[in-house]
Design a protein around this motif. Structure first.
Motif, PDB file in Angstrom:
ATOM      1  N   ILE A 261       2.113   5.072  -0.296  1.00 24.91           N
ATOM      2  CA  ILE A 261       1.657   6.422   0.085  1.00 24.91           C
ATOM      3  C   ILE A 261       2.800   7.416  -0.087  1.00 24.91           C
ATOM      4  CG2 ILE A 261       0.812   7.894   1.975  1.00 24.91           C
ATOM      5  CD1 ILE A 261      -0.420   5.399   3.255  1.00 24.91           C
TER       6      ILE A 261
ATOM      7  N   ASN B  30      -8.224   2.266   6.636  1.00 24.18           N
ATOM      8  CA  ASN B  30      -7.550   2.345   5.340  1.00 24.18           C
ATOM      9  C   ASN B  30      -6.081   2.744   5.502  1.00 24.18           C
ATOM     10  OD1 ASN B  30      -7.234   5.222   5.318  1.00 24.18           O
ATOM     11  ND2 ASN B  30      -9.420   5.406   4.898  1.00 24.18           N
ATOM     12  N   PRO B  31      -5.295   2.614   4.426  1.00 22.19           N
ATOM     13  CA  PRO B  31      -3.857   2.886   4.541  1.00 22.19           C
ATOM     14  C   PRO B  31      -3.511   4.289   5.069  1.00 22.19           C
ATOM     15  CG  PRO B  31      -4.250   1.600   2.577  1.00 22.19           C
ATOM     16  CD  PRO B  31      -5.607   1.940   3.143  1.00 22.19           C
ATOM     17  N   LEU B  32      -4.298   5.295   4.714  1.00 23.18           N
ATOM     18  CA  LEU B  32      -3.988   6.634   5.226  1.00 23.18           C
ATOM     19  C   LEU B  32      -4.220   6.704   6.737  1.00 23.18           C
ATOM     20  CD1 LEU B  32      -5.263   9.074   2.452  1.00 23.18           C
ATOM     21  CD2 LEU B  32      -2.894   8.625   3.137  1.00 23.18           C
TER      22      LEU B  32
ATOM     23  N   ASN C 184       0.871  -1.182   0.000  1.00 22.84           N
ATOM     24  CA  ASN C 184       0.000   0.000   0.000  1.00 22.84           C
ATOM     25  C   ASN C 184       0.903   1.226   0.000  1.00 22.84           C
ATOM     26  OD1 ASN C 184      -2.696  -1.269   0.286  1.00 22.84           O
ATOM     27  ND2 ASN C 184      -1.764  -2.069   2.162  1.00 22.84           N
TER      28      ASN C 184
ATOM     29  N   ILE D  32       6.276   3.792   2.217  1.00 25.38           N
ATOM     30  CA  ILE D  32       6.281   5.264   2.276  1.00 25.38           C
ATOM     31  C   ILE D  32       7.706   5.766   2.032  1.00 25.38           C
ATOM     32  CG2 ILE D  32       4.339   5.333   3.912  1.00 25.38           C
ATOM     33  CD1 ILE D  32       6.361   5.906   6.149  1.00 25.38           C
TER      34      ILE D  32
ATOM     35  N   SER E  42      -2.419   7.761  -2.324  1.00 22.72           N
ATOM     36  CA  SER E  42      -2.501   6.481  -1.610  1.00 22.72           C
ATOM     37  C   SER E  42      -2.958   5.426  -2.593  1.00 22.72           C
ATOM     38  CB  SER E  42      -3.492   6.630  -0.442  1.00 22.72           C
ATOM     39  OG  SER E  42      -3.601   5.413   0.251  1.00 22.72           O
ATOM     40  N   LYS E  43      -2.047   4.542  -2.985  1.00 26.88           N
ATOM     41  CA  LYS E  43      -2.389   3.513  -3.975  1.00 26.88           C
ATOM     42  C   LYS E  43      -2.324   2.144  -3.306  1.00 26.88           C
ATOM     43  CE  LYS E  43      -1.093   6.292  -7.887  1.00 26.88           C
ATOM     44  NZ  LYS E  43      -1.071   6.277  -9.344  1.00 26.88           N
ATOM     45  N   ASP E  44      -3.496   1.557  -3.135  1.00 32.03           N
ATOM     46  CA  ASP E  44      -3.569   0.283  -2.414  1.00 32.03           C
ATOM     47  C   ASP E  44      -3.128  -0.871  -3.308  1.00 32.03           C
ATOM     48  OD1 ASP E  44      -4.737   2.057  -0.747  1.00 32.03           O
ATOM     49  OD2 ASP E  44      -6.697   1.081  -0.649  1.00 32.03           O
TER      50      ASP E  44
ATOM     51  N   LEU F 294      -1.315   4.981   8.318  1.00 34.60           N
ATOM     52  CA  LEU F 294      -0.138   5.858   8.377  1.00 34.60           C
ATOM     53  C   LEU F 294      -0.265   6.825   9.553  1.00 34.60           C
ATOM     54  CD1 LEU F 294       2.491   7.029   7.125  1.00 34.60           C
ATOM     55  CD2 LEU F 294       1.020   8.601   5.847  1.00 34.60           C
TER      56      LEU F 294
ATOM     57  N   LEU G 138       2.592  -1.022   4.437  1.00 41.24           N
ATOM     58  CA  LEU G 138       2.667   0.304   3.819  1.00 41.24           C
ATOM     59  C   LEU G 138       4.066   0.524   3.248  1.00 41.24           C
ATOM     60  CD1 LEU G 138       1.085   2.451   6.725  1.00 41.24           C
ATOM     61  CD2 LEU G 138      -0.119   1.310   4.830  1.00 41.24           C
TER      62      LEU G 138
ATOM     63  N   SER H 273      -1.680  15.622   6.268  1.00 43.61           N
ATOM     64  CA  SER H 273      -1.139  15.778   4.923  1.00 43.61           C
ATOM     65  C   SER H 273       0.004  16.801   4.899  1.00 43.61           C
ATOM     66  CB  SER H 273      -2.271  16.206   3.978  1.00 43.61           C
ATOM     67  OG  SER H 273      -1.768  16.494   2.704  1.00 43.61           O
TER      68      SER H 273
END
Lengths: 428, 428
Positions: free
Chosen positions: A15, A395-397, A13, A63, A25-27, A400, A61, A353
């Motif tokens: 980010i 979700n991934p965000l 995932n 990153i 954010s691309k899962d 994070l 994740l 963000s």
């Protein structure tokens, strides 16, 4: 030979920040990496992609590695003590005696080895270091950063006044040694020599002027502190009555804006200074942990600076700061901005963000192509396994966010620089 | 049989609070423990002390177990997410749906088992829990706390108005179930039933009045929130126009000061409320992590309350707070008090001594004899190994400070309750 023979595909995932307001954010996607650089991110691999070149991190994740843009390397061992003391007391009791020990090259080698390893453990792959005044120790730090493969700026510290007699330099010698340091270390691997005057209080005008000429001649970055505390600014004004403020001292001595200029703190900036800092060559570094420990006189109005378009980054600022975790620094930045907003509601709280952007893409802007996963960026990345902090149903965000608020180095399970995995040497 | 046959002697660097201004630090000393209780601390053991009863922790620190005096047990899994949201949005998106899941006893059993284990891992041996409204889940939490041996208050949450339709009670049923809960669980081991109205906004006057009668009749502690946010106080005033403020609502309904009363937040208290809170039966809980995440409208003026002699403790307040570490909460308390002081200089920063006192001895005052190592106190203790964070050349108090600022659960290598070692079940 097939097209993808020398590619790698990292699956997870993914980010990264597109800009301060946009997180990508691309899962369950693949980052295609060639020669250490990102080529593209895709949901499906080309049919002819060789299976043995896929590194599948499953639900983890991926990153960008973090940027710590203000950290005092020789203060590594003095973290988290004397926090109840006043700045001067803290400097004289802990900091200066501690930094003075780096005259001993063996000590420097031992501590800087631990320090750089801990940076890597915490996921900091890009770093802007504050060294000590010692040539040999500064060289050792430079070499260790290069050997471990980090992207870094580091130099030799300068201070020729208002410093204890056991930890001070002669002006001329300070300039000569700085020039020698730059010539012998201008760049090796991804480590670049920088000019590091401690702050204007401990540097004579002659020293600053000499350093400014070196910065211009060798086109090297400058790293210092500025507009940190009301008291510091007052002393600065008394010492340099011909200048309007600390920023002007740097600016008129060619130490602000000619080359990449990274200034820690920048809490109290009037309109003139804000204008100077809008220069794309300038970056202000917010160090929330440190600011709330030692010399706390204010909190950078981060939102204001972001809205003005001033380049911003995050810094651990150890040993005023105790933690080398830039992930935690992201959370602290948000928290302190909320507290600031309680007392001064004109500036909103910082968002995840924005803080993540400061910690990655924005912080890395003077290194080349780091802090994001767009085409041409180095694959300088962290793999985060947060299964031990309960990732179900979010979700991934959000994951994070949770990692920043309550994770630690145990959650960082892989670190890559230029597509090459780098290890750590066991805890501490 | 010899005099010391049933004694244990724990050797190490012993630290505890005598009062808010005095930390006792006894290097390389022995705590003599008999029947789980401290008898004395000595530098040398009596000659006839049996060697096999000595547990030598060498250079490690021995400190009292921590007290977390405000923690939402059912919010354990929602930590660290949605932190950028407004309070109402956060409650409706994360908190209420999450708490409502505890209707399912299997879910409650699973999550509360993890929660209590994580408390222990973080060194919290004394805890004041906020549950959900569900009788069965609340019973499960009570039982797990008792089985693991913690000192705790916990009850069944009450809310009968201004709550979502899927997570609300009938007034009469809420009172009846609370009475049943108290009668069946008044005390087991060191866990005691408490009365836990969510806060006055979600409780009708009839409910509060009924709960107050139960508190008085069964002499059980009360746990709620008060004076947390400007908005909350305004809504409270609108809902209860006959009362001056939130504190008076509790006070006049026998929920403040008759029995041990633990109120989270207490950020905005006017003179009347401060007077009520001076009652030795009352304690205000400072939750700095939470206050800087969600619903941040101010910071408790800790120094003011300390100087007024109001009983104070610390709370993790998860899920508004993300970390269950009360050690970190000590550092955050100091940091936030420094930030507060920048904007409101009338109250000095909190010291390590004060924050440690709040986290141990002061926080533990309503449990019996916990949080210090004087004669008669339970040996509820943590052994801290900080060798991985470089303890050379600094004294035990500095090492304790460093542990609070940059240590984590890995540094807690032993946990004792009533002289009995308790383990954890592996990380998370």
């Amino acid at each position: 030979m097939e097209k993808y023979t020398y590619y790698k595909a990292y699956k997870g995932n993914i980010i990264y920040s597109e800009n301060k307001n946009t997180m990508i954010s691309k899962d369950n996607s693949y980052i295609l990496v060639f020669n250490g650089q990102v080529k593209e991110i895709c949901y499906e691999l080309p049919e002819d992609f060789p299976k043995e070149n896929i590194i599948d991190f499953g639900d983890r994740l991926i990153i960008p590695g973090f940027c710590d843009m203000h950290v005092h390397a020789p203060q590594f061992l003095q973290r988290g003590i004397g926090m109840d003391r006043e700045l001067l007391d803290w400097l004289n009791t802990y900091t200066y005696p501690n930094e003075a020990k780096f005259k001993d090259a063996d000590h420097a080698k031992k501590i800087y080895t631990l320090f750089v390893d801990e940076l890597i453990r915490q996921g900091t792959l890009h770093v802007n270091c504050f060294p000590s005044i010692h040539y040999e120790a500064s060289e050792i730090l430079f070499d260790i950063l290069r050997e471990r493969g980090l992207f870094a700026f580091t130099g030799k510290l300068n201070m020729d006044q208002n410093s204890p007699e056991y930890y001070i330099e002669e002006t001329e010698q300070s300039i000569v040694e700085t020039e020698r340091f730059i010539k012998e270390h201008i760049k090796a691997g991804e480590v670049k020599a920088s000019i590091v005057p401690r702050f204007s209080i401990t540097c004579s005008e002659k020293l600053l002027s000499g350093l400014g000429e070196l910065a211009e001649r060798y086109e090297v970055p400058v790293h210092s502190h500025m507009c940190e505390a009301v008291n510091e600014m007052k002393v600065c004004k008394d010492l340099f009555p011909d200048y309007k403020n600390g920023a002007e001292i740097f600016y008129k001595n060619k130490l602000l804006g000619n080359t990449p200029t990274i200034m820690a703190h920048c809490i109290f900036m009037d309109e003139d200074v804000l204008e100077l800092m809008k220069n794309p060559n300038c970056m202000a570094v917010h160090c929330p942990d440190a600011t709330s420990n030692i010399n706390a006189g204010g909190i950078m109005p981060v939102k204001k600076l972001l809205e003005m378009g001033i380049n911003l980054a995050l810094g651990s600022d150890i040993g005023s700061g105790a933690s080398l975790s830039i992930a935690r620094c992201i959370a602290t930045t948000i928290q302190h901005s909320k507290i600031r907003n309680m007392f001064d509601p004109q500036w909103d709280a910082v968002t995840l963000s924005e803080a993540f952007y400061m910690a990655t893409r924005s912080g890395g802007r003077y290194f080349e192509k780091v802090g994001a996963f767009e085409e041409g960026y180095w694959f300088n990345a962290l793999v985060v396994d947060d299964s031990n902090i309960y990732s179900e149903d979010i979700n991934p965000l959000e994951r994070l966010e949770r990692f920043c608020y309550m994770g630690d180095d145990r959650n960082i399970v892989r670190r890559y620089i230029k597509g090459k995995e780098i290890g750590t040497q066991g805890r501490f």
